[in-house]
Design a protein around this motif. Sequence first.
Motif, short mmCIF file in Angstrom:
data_model
loop_
_atom_site.label_atom_id
_atom_site.label_comp_id
_atom_site.label_asym_id
_atom_site.label_seq_id
_atom_site.Cartn_x
_atom_site.Cartn_y
_atom_site.Cartn_z
N VAL A 37 -2.37 11.10 5.14
CA VAL A 37 -3.60 10.51 4.61
C VAL A 37 -3.89 9.21 5.36
O VAL A 37 -2.98 8.39 5.56
N ARG A 38 -5.14 9.06 5.78
CA ARG A 38 -5.55 7.85 6.49
C ARG A 38 -6.04 6.81 5.48
O ARG A 38 -6.88 7.10 4.63
N VAL A 39 -5.52 5.58 5.58
CA VAL A 39 -5.95 4.49 4.71
C VAL A 39 -6.58 3.41 5.59
O VAL A 39 -5.89 2.76 6.39
N ILE A 40 -7.89 3.24 5.47
CA ILE A 40 -8.60 2.24 6.28
C ILE A 40 -8.48 0.87 5.63
O ILE A 40 -8.78 0.71 4.44
N VAL A 41 -8.02 -0.10 6.40
CA VAL A 41 -8.00 -1.50 5.99
C VAL A 41 -9.01 -2.23 6.86
O VAL A 41 -8.85 -2.27 8.08
N PRO A 42 -10.07 -2.79 6.27
CA PRO A 42 -11.15 -3.37 7.09
C PRO A 42 -10.86 -4.78 7.61
O PRO A 42 -11.77 -5.59 7.74
N TYR A 43 -9.59 -5.06 7.87
CA TYR A 43 -9.16 -6.33 8.43
C TYR A 43 -8.14 -6.08 9.54
O TYR A 43 -7.53 -5.01 9.59
N ALA A 44 -7.94 -7.07 10.37
CA ALA A 44 -6.90 -6.98 11.40
C ALA A 44 -5.53 -6.96 10.74
O ALA A 44 -5.36 -7.41 9.59
N ALA A 45 -4.54 -6.45 11.46
CA ALA A 45 -3.18 -6.41 10.93
C ALA A 45 -2.64 -7.82 10.71
O ALA A 45 -2.99 -8.75 11.43
N GLY A 46 -1.82 -7.96 9.67
CA GLY A 46 -1.13 -9.23 9.47
C GLY A 46 -1.59 -10.05 8.29
O GLY A 46 -0.89 -10.96 7.86
N GLY A 47 -2.76 -9.75 7.73
CA GLY A 47 -3.26 -10.53 6.60
C GLY A 47 -2.75 -10.01 5.26
O GLY A 47 -1.95 -9.06 5.19
N GLY A 48 -3.22 -10.63 4.17
CA GLY A 48 -2.76 -10.26 2.84
C GLY A 48 -3.11 -8.84 2.45
O GLY A 48 -2.30 -8.12 1.86
N THR A 49 -4.34 -8.40 2.78
CA THR A 49 -4.76 -7.04 2.45
C THR A 49 -3.94 -6.02 3.23
O THR A 49 -3.54 -4.98 2.69
N ASP A 50 -3.70 -6.30 4.50
CA ASP A 50 -2.89 -5.40 5.34
C ASP A 50 -1.46 -5.33 4.81
O ASP A 50 -0.87 -4.24 4.74
N PHE A 51 -0.91 -6.47 4.41
CA PHE A 51 0.45 -6.50 3.85
C PHE A 51 0.52 -5.62 2.60
O PHE A 51 1.45 -4.82 2.43
N PHE A 52 -0.47 -5.78 1.72
CA PHE A 52 -0.52 -4.98 0.50
C PHE A 52 -0.55 -3.49 0.83
O PHE A 52 0.19 -2.69 0.25
N ALA A 53 -1.43 -3.12 1.75
CA ALA A 53 -1.60 -1.71 2.10
C ALA A 53 -0.30 -1.10 2.62
O ALA A 53 0.10 -0.01 2.21
N ARG A 54 0.35 -1.79 3.53
CA ARG A 54 1.55 -1.23 4.16
C ARG A 54 2.70 -1.11 3.16
O ARG A 54 3.48 -0.15 3.21
N LEU A 55 2.81 -2.07 2.27
CA LEU A 55 3.87 -2.02 1.27
C LEU A 55 3.62 -0.94 0.22
O LEU A 55 4.46 -0.07 -0.04
N VAL A 56 2.44 -0.96 -0.37
CA VAL A 56 2.14 -0.07 -1.50
C VAL A 56 1.95 1.38 -1.06
O VAL A 56 2.47 2.30 -1.70
N PHE A 57 1.25 1.60 0.04
CA PHE A 57 1.00 2.99 0.44
C PHE A 57 2.24 3.64 1.04
O PHE A 57 2.36 4.87 1.03
N ALA A 58 3.17 2.86 1.53
CA ALA A 58 4.46 3.44 1.95
C ALA A 58 5.17 4.00 0.72
O ALA A 58 5.78 5.08 0.78
N GLU A 59 5.07 3.28 -0.40
CA GLU A 59 5.69 3.74 -1.63
C GLU A 59 4.97 4.96 -2.19
O GLU A 59 5.60 5.91 -2.67
N ILE A 60 3.64 4.96 -2.12
CA ILE A 60 2.86 6.12 -2.57
C ILE A 60 3.21 7.34 -1.72
O ILE A 60 3.32 8.46 -2.23
N GLY A 61 3.38 7.13 -0.42
CA GLY A 61 3.74 8.22 0.48
C GLY A 61 5.07 8.85 0.11
O GLY A 61 5.23 10.07 0.12
#
Length: 328
Positions: A37-61
């Motif tokens: 599943v593709r999860v689009i984060v509308p920010y560059a890597a490294g910010g708070g939203t990107d951190f959230f996405a990588r942590l939480v969606f890894a767990e969902i995966g």
Amino acid sequence: MNPTRRNVLLSMAAACAASILSPWPAMAQADYPTRPVRVIVPYAAGGGTDFFARLVFAEIGKDLGQQFVIENKAGAGTNIGAESAARAEPDGYTLLLGDSSTFATNRTLYRNLSFDPYKDFSPISLSGRFALVLLVNTDKLKVNSVKELVEAARKAPGSINYGTPGLGSPFHLATELLSQQAGIKMTHVPYRGAAPAVQDLVAGNISMMFIDFATARSQLSGPIKAIAVASPGPFPGLPGVPPVAADYPGFEAWAWQGIVAPAGTPPQIVAKLNEAYRRAVGKPEIREKLAAAGIDVLQSSPEEMAAYMRAEGDKWEQVIKTAGIKFE
């Protein structure tokens, strides 16, 4: 019967009928996901939203047995990534982790927005919010409270300059909300991102700014002082720092985010993703990591997220139009 409840029941009945008539799509939805599943984060890597996405969606995966791949699509105040998600197939294999700009304020800020946040997305859940803190350089602006700040601004309209990470950002709009509620005029100095704005605050080139708690807490030394928080009540991370609402009741501003899919995504898939998200952020180790990053975890039903998007959109539309902020 309550009209909203009646509509929900009718929708459920229609969905059940559709699944009976079309058994293969229903079975495919039950097996979802069967591929990454593709999860689009509308920010560059490294910010708070990107951190959230990588942590939480890894767990969902891990939970759902498929990889959730983070795709950073930055630009145009989140609009590039949001448009890409809005135009994707509504099959559950493209998701968007957007924010208050994506879902509430850009619809007013941008004259020719290419998507409608209310019509082009199926909300899944609110996911998190970032507390905003009002920082002041007390060498540059000798105030220790919102009351003193307002008094200084009234004595010399326009003389106090404040920085933000960009025009129309949640930090800009929070300051505009304060200015409008207090009836004061200050001078906006927009920057390209939070880092240069904070640097100029520390250097004394600007007097004050709202910024997220994660950034603010690392700057609280020397002349840099937190004089208020934008949450409606005291914020646990900054004990003793009062809310702006103590002086201006009803004042509240957050940088918040939420998860959506393209409009038309089957409700069974939306429900499955909502449940998986709740399980992921319900784990103590995940919540601890998010809290350490200054993220207040949120959970909601899709209907609650849709209602919150509209409420926030209406609130900030008034602020934006009063301030005359507009992008092409």
